[in-house]
Design a protein around this motif. Structure first.
Motif, PDB file in Angstrom:
ATOM      1  N   THR A   1      40.443  43.449  53.555  1.00  0.00           N
ATOM      2  CA  THR A   1      40.641  42.074  53.992  1.00  0.00           C
ATOM      3  C   THR A   1      42.121  41.710  53.982  1.00  0.00           C
ATOM      4  O   THR A   1      42.960  42.405  53.397  1.00  0.00           O
ATOM      5  CB  THR A   1      39.906  41.075  53.083  1.00  0.00           C
ATOM      6  OG1 THR A   1      40.638  40.941  51.856  1.00  0.00           O
ATOM      7  CG2 THR A   1      38.500  41.525  52.779  1.00  0.00           C
TER       8      THR A   1
ATOM      9  N   LEU B   1      35.879  44.721  51.446  1.00  0.00           N
ATOM     10  CA  LEU B   1      35.897  43.302  51.791  1.00  0.00           C
ATOM     11  C   LEU B   1      36.126  42.434  50.562  1.00  0.00           C
ATOM     12  O   LEU B   1      35.921  41.228  50.618  1.00  0.00           O
ATOM     13  CB  LEU B   1      34.588  42.908  52.479  1.00  0.00           C
ATOM     14  CG  LEU B   1      34.294  43.636  53.798  1.00  0.00           C
ATOM     15  CD1 LEU B   1      33.003  43.094  54.421  1.00  0.00           C
ATOM     16  CD2 LEU B   1      35.438  43.507  54.781  1.00  0.00           C
TER      17      LEU B   1
ATOM     18  N   PRO C   1      34.730  38.142  57.374  1.00  0.00           N
ATOM     19  CA  PRO C   1      35.029  39.485  57.874  1.00  0.00           C
ATOM     20  C   PRO C   1      34.908  39.579  59.390  1.00  0.00           C
ATOM     21  O   PRO C   1      34.123  38.844  60.015  1.00  0.00           O
ATOM     22  CB  PRO C   1      33.971  40.356  57.186  1.00  0.00           C
ATOM     23  CG  PRO C   1      32.843  39.424  56.889  1.00  0.00           C
ATOM     24  CD  PRO C   1      33.480  38.108  56.589  1.00  0.00           C
TER      25      PRO C   1
END
Length: 245
Positions: free
Chosen positions: A35, A14, A51
């Motif tokens: 991401t 992420l 997210p």
């Protein structure tokens, strides 16, 4: 969820910095997702600060990587959902280099992490040798333009490593808004624009349009070279050294 003690865990990143570091240590094959800000061909799992937890659950990783204080709430949310999380918050150049080893250990490739750090240190030593004894110009680094923000964190270290001086923010401190008086007093010889999320799509004329009584040589660099606490930062220091010397 799969076994969190897997020696070679399947990972969702992420944080673009974690993605770049995983790639540099040869662990991108473990990536299940990342991401939309990450430069990698895997399924997207939302944005850096947004997210997609449903998509994350579908991918079912052994490990999730996060970075920076801005992702603390995400880290805590992931902890609450039962994920194994590797979270780092580098603030200085030395901290960034430490994350190479930490990420390597987290994904079962400690030797690769150590090698990456050693290679980075060797490259930085080479830059230091090239700029040794040369005049150190004052450098202004801007990571956001509305309002103007002088870059902090590891950027002050990066400027010094590249052979410059940076009187705007102390190493390890967060980036901060800067006023005309501060810039005029410092009288920078160079202005480096590395605007978050813009890559190299920045108008270098933005500095000259301000009512700042300074006339620095303006350069635009890809924001990942200075804003991302990953191996890209070493590329950025080498680029800065080329500009300054």
């Amino acid at each position: 969820m799969t076994d969190p003690d897997t020696a070679r865990p399947d990972v969702v990143s992420l944080a673009p910095s974690a993605t770049a570091t995983l790639d540099a240590i040869g662990a991108s094959d473990r990536l299940l997702g990342a991401t939309t800000h990450c430069d990698v061909d895997v399924p997207a799992v939302g944005g850096w600060l947004t997210p997609d937890y449903d998509r994350l659950a579908e991918l079912d990783p052994d490990l999730v990587c996060t970075s920076d204080a801005l992702q603390r709430e995400i880290r805590d949310e992931l902890d609450g959902r039962g994920y194994r999380v590797h979270h780092v918050e580098p603030a200085t150049l030395s901290d960034v280099l430490d994350t190479f080893i930490a990420v390597g250990e987290a994904v079962g490739r400690p030797e690769a992490g150590e090698t990456l750090r050693a290679d980075a240190e060797a490259r930085l030593d080479a830059v230091a040798e090239r700029v040794a004894g040369k005049p150190r110009p004052v450098v202004y680094c801007e990571e956001w333009s509305d309002p103007p923000m002088a870059a902090g964190n590891w950027v002050p270290d990066a400027v010094v490593a590249a052979g410059g001086r940076y009187p705007f923010v102390e190493p390890g401190e967060r980036s901060r808004e800067v006023d005309a008086e501060r810039v005029v007093d410092a009288n920078p010889e160079y202005a480096i624009l590395h605007i978050c999320g813009r890559g190299e799509r920045v108008d270098p004329g933005v500095v000259g349009e301000r009512a700042w009584a300074v006339d620095p040589e303006v350069h635009v660099v890809d924001d990942s070279l200075l804003n991302q606490p990953s191996p890209r930062l070493v590329d950025g220091i080498e680029r800065l050294a080329e500009i300054l010397h």
